[in-house]
Design a protein around this motif. Structure first.
Motif, PDB file in Angstrom:
ATOM      1  N   HIS A   1      24.519  -6.562   7.400  1.00 48.45           N
ATOM      2  CA  HIS A   1      24.278  -7.900   6.843  1.00 48.45           C
ATOM      3  C   HIS A   1      25.533  -8.763   6.975  1.00 48.45           C
ATOM      4  O   HIS A   1      25.446  -9.948   7.333  1.00 48.45           O
ATOM      5  N   GLU A   2      26.705  -8.170   6.744  1.00 51.52           N
ATOM      6  CA  GLU A   2      27.953  -8.925   6.810  1.00 51.52           C
ATOM      7  C   GLU A   2      28.234  -9.433   8.226  1.00 51.52           C
ATOM      8  O   GLU A   2      28.543 -10.617   8.428  1.00 51.52           O
ATOM      9  N   TYR A   3      28.096  -8.551   9.229  1.00 56.79           N
ATOM     10  CA  TYR A   3      28.417  -8.958  10.597  1.00 56.79           C
ATOM     11  C   TYR A   3      27.322  -9.828  11.220  1.00 56.79           C
ATOM     12  O   TYR A   3      27.607 -10.684  12.059  1.00 56.79           O
ATOM     13  N   GLN A   4      26.063  -9.635  10.818  1.00 55.68           N
ATOM     14  CA  GLN A   4      25.004 -10.521  11.281  1.00 55.68           C
ATOM     15  C   GLN A   4      25.202 -11.925  10.715  1.00 55.68           C
ATOM     16  O   GLN A   4      24.965 -12.924  11.410  1.00 55.68           O
ATOM     17  N   ASP A   5      25.661 -11.992   9.479  1.00 56.31           N
ATOM     18  CA  ASP A   5      25.961 -13.285   8.869  1.00 56.31           C
ATOM     19  C   ASP A   5      27.120 -13.967   9.603  1.00 56.31           C
ATOM     20  O   ASP A   5      27.090 -15.175   9.861  1.00 56.31           O
ATOM     21  N   MET A   6      28.158 -13.192   9.983  1.00 55.42           N
ATOM     22  CA  MET A   6      29.272 -13.742  10.751  1.00 55.42           C
ATOM     23  C   MET A   6      28.792 -14.269  12.099  1.00 55.42           C
ATOM     24  O   MET A   6      29.199 -15.352  12.543  1.00 55.42           O
ATOM     25  N   GLN A   7      27.909 -13.529  12.743  1.00 55.75           N
ATOM     26  CA  GLN A   7      27.388 -13.950  14.043  1.00 55.75           C
ATOM     27  C   GLN A   7      26.623 -15.262  13.933  1.00 55.75           C
ATOM     28  O   GLN A   7      26.734 -16.140  14.787  1.00 55.75           O
ATOM     29  N   LYS A   8      25.845 -15.427  12.863  1.00 55.61           N
ATOM     30  CA  LYS A   8      25.091 -16.673  12.651  1.00 55.61           C
ATOM     31  C   LYS A   8      26.035 -17.852  12.466  1.00 55.61           C
ATOM     32  O   LYS A   8      25.794 -18.939  12.984  1.00 55.61           O
TER      33      LYS A   8
END
Length: 560
Positions: free
Chosen positions: A474-481
């Protein structure tokens, strides 16, 4: 006790200058404010001697070493022809052209002495250049060119100055000898700087490999390195300035600091930032402290010669004018030559506008190195005649230094305000792209871990690892967004992700603040000792620093 008082007074004033400038919101560059404060302090009774040799040894090596370390190597390589054309060609052109002009303007100044004055005025000051163009308003290409030029032209200017002084004192000058000595000093300085820095980096690497990573020891040795390089090169009659610059670039090229622990790197960055700020401020304070006496000497010199002080001021303004015109012409000549070569080779090249060339012209300020060099001229004594016209040359040099700083401070803001954004600067694009790549690496690793976990039997550790993977995904997907600014990315999703992160960071900052308040309360209540407070406060500092880096990496909302 007198020396101790002077040092403490300088450090105190140094610490107050930047604070005073921000509180009073003075619309002037910090170097000018520091020169003014130094002058007021001198008028108030503080007198500080100015030994040019000690000044060059104490301030120049660490500052140039640090600036060279921070110089982007890729951009330096791409712009090397432009930088060398300015750092070498412009210095020689200015020395000859402006030397003849100064001799014509003030005939009592003999031609070799005029060449000496022009030579010492030709190098731009790396410290004041950085102060004038800081803040990210100038195009990145211009910043890199000016920094690279300021790093290299000190050596060429001082060599020209040295030979002009010898010619004025002895009446002997040989072009072939001067060229040979210049090549030996320059090449020798670069080789000595690279060799000593490489040897130091190899020793550092061996110590780090064996686990000897004591932060205070390594930082102390790193601080001594530029002084050692400068002194060794100077003792071998090579350019200590170029040696310090080459040493800084070599240390960066080896990447030895990447092998050190996080604590060492963070502490080293803090120490170098403090040294950079303190030394920069001290340089301009010392220049300001000398200014009242130089002005009095100039007026006295004018009266003794039966010349109005206003004529001396006009001469200073005319010298500054010819220096600026010469610099603008050389920059225009460099631009024209690049355009012609690009057409012949059928290649594209970046051609600066007239406004950009004007920025590069007025950014060529003179600083403390010029003053230190001109003050090193021999003084007349009972056993020696001294340098011809020394007092007049010192007065003119000090006046041109102030004029160049005033010209830059008055003209730089409107010139920069009219410049278009630097679309060719890849820094921001590379930052976002690299962060997305890093996030993709993390996601790839986490997905692989998730797939491997699905093949294993379920147990307590299985569930714990699955939960940890879900949180990290969730943390890295949020960063990617947040970072994905491609056309395929939806602006609304990205905007929401950025706002969510801003809210989260705000809450985390408030939490850390509350933690600090509680920590202080427990210390006052004597429920914990100082060692416990120090350990936890250091942990909170690292947490807050990490949050500050995350906040700085967030893209502005108005860019979406």
């Amino acid at each position: 006790m007198n020396i101790l008082f002077i040092v403490l007074a300088l450090l105190t004033v140094t610490g107050l200058t930047a604070l005073l400038a921000k509180i009073c919101r003075i619309p002037l560059p910090l170097p000018l404010i520091q020169i003014a404060i130094g002058s007021l302090t001198a008028l108030g009774g503080l007198q500080v001697g100015f030994d040019p040799d000690i000044f060059l040894l104490l301030f120049i090596p660490p500052l140039l070493f640090a600036d060279a370390y921070r110089m982007p190597m890729r951009e330096f390589g791409e712009l090397r022809n432009v930088i060398i054309f300015l750092a070498l060609g412009l210095v020689v052109f200015t020395t000859i052209g402006c030397g003849y002009f100064i001799h014509w303007l003030i005939p009592p100044i003999i031609l070799p002495a005029a060449f000496a004055l022009a030579a010492v005025l030709s190098p731009t000051d790396a410290v004041s250049v950085g102060s004038m163009i800081e803040g990210g308003k100038a195009p990145a290409r211009v910043v890199h060119i000016l920094h690279g030029e300021a790093l290299l032209n000190d050596a060429s200017g001082l060599v020209c100055f040295k030979f002009a002084v010898v010619a004025a004192m002895t009446g002997i000058f040989s072009f072939q000898h001067a060229l040979a000595v210049f090549c030996v000093m320059s090449v020798g300085g670069v080789l000595i700087g690279c060799g000593l820095a490489w040897a130091a980096c190899r020793a550092e690497h061996l110590l780090l490999v064996r686990g000897y990573d004591d932060a205070p020891t390594h930082i102390t040795l790193a601080m001594i390195l530029p002084f050692a390089i400068y002194l060794i090169a100077d003792s071998l009659h090579c350019s200590g300035i170029l040696a310090a610059v080459a040493g800084g670039m070599t240390v960066k090229f080896t990447g030895v600091m990447n092998e050190a622990t996080t604590e060492t790197r963070l502490r080293a960055a803090t120490v170098w930032d403090m040294v950079n700020f303190t030394f920069n401020a001290a340089i301009f304070l010392l220049l300001g402290l000398q200014l009242p006496q130089l002005v009095r000497n100039g007026f006295q010199l004018a009266r003794e010669g039966g010349v109005s002080p206003w004529k001396l001021l006009v001469a200073i303004l005319l010298i500054q004018l010819i220096m600026s015109v010469t610099r603008f012409f050389w920059i225009w000549l460099s631009t024209t030559a690049r355009r012609i070569i690009a057409r012949i080779r059928h290649r594209n090249t970046v051609i600066p506008s007239l406004r950009t060339m004007a920025v590069m012209t007025v950014a060529g300020t003179r600083g403390a190195l010029t003053l230190a060099a001109i003050l090193s001229l021999p003084v007349a004594t009972t056993v020696s005649t001294g340098f011809p016209g020394r007092d007049l040359l010192v007065t003119l040099a000090a006046g041109v230094i102030i004029c160049s700083l005033l010209l830059a401070s008055l003209t730089m803001p409107p010139l920069l305000a009219g410049l278009a954004p630097d679309d060719n600067d890849p820094t921001q694009r590379e930052l976002s792209a690299m962060r997305i790549e890093l996030a993709e690496v993390a996601l790839h690793f986490l997905h692989k871990q998730q797939n491997d976990l699905a093949l294993q039997d379920e147990n307590e550790s299985h569930d714990l690892k699955q939960e940890a993977i879900s949180r990290l995904l969730h943390e890295y997907q949020d960063m990617q967004k947040r970072l994905d600014d491609t056309e395929a990315a939806e602006d609304e999703i990205r905007l929401t992700a950025i706002r969510e992160k801003r809210t989260e960071l705000s809450l985390r900052f408030h939490i850390i603040r509350n933690m600090r308040e509680l920590l202080h309360k427990r210390v006052v209540e004597k429920r914990i000792n100082d060692e416990t407070e120090w350990t936890i406060r250091q942990e909170l500092d690292f947490m807050e620093r990490e949050l500050q880096i995350e906040a700085k990496a967030l893209p502005p909302v108005h860019d979406i």
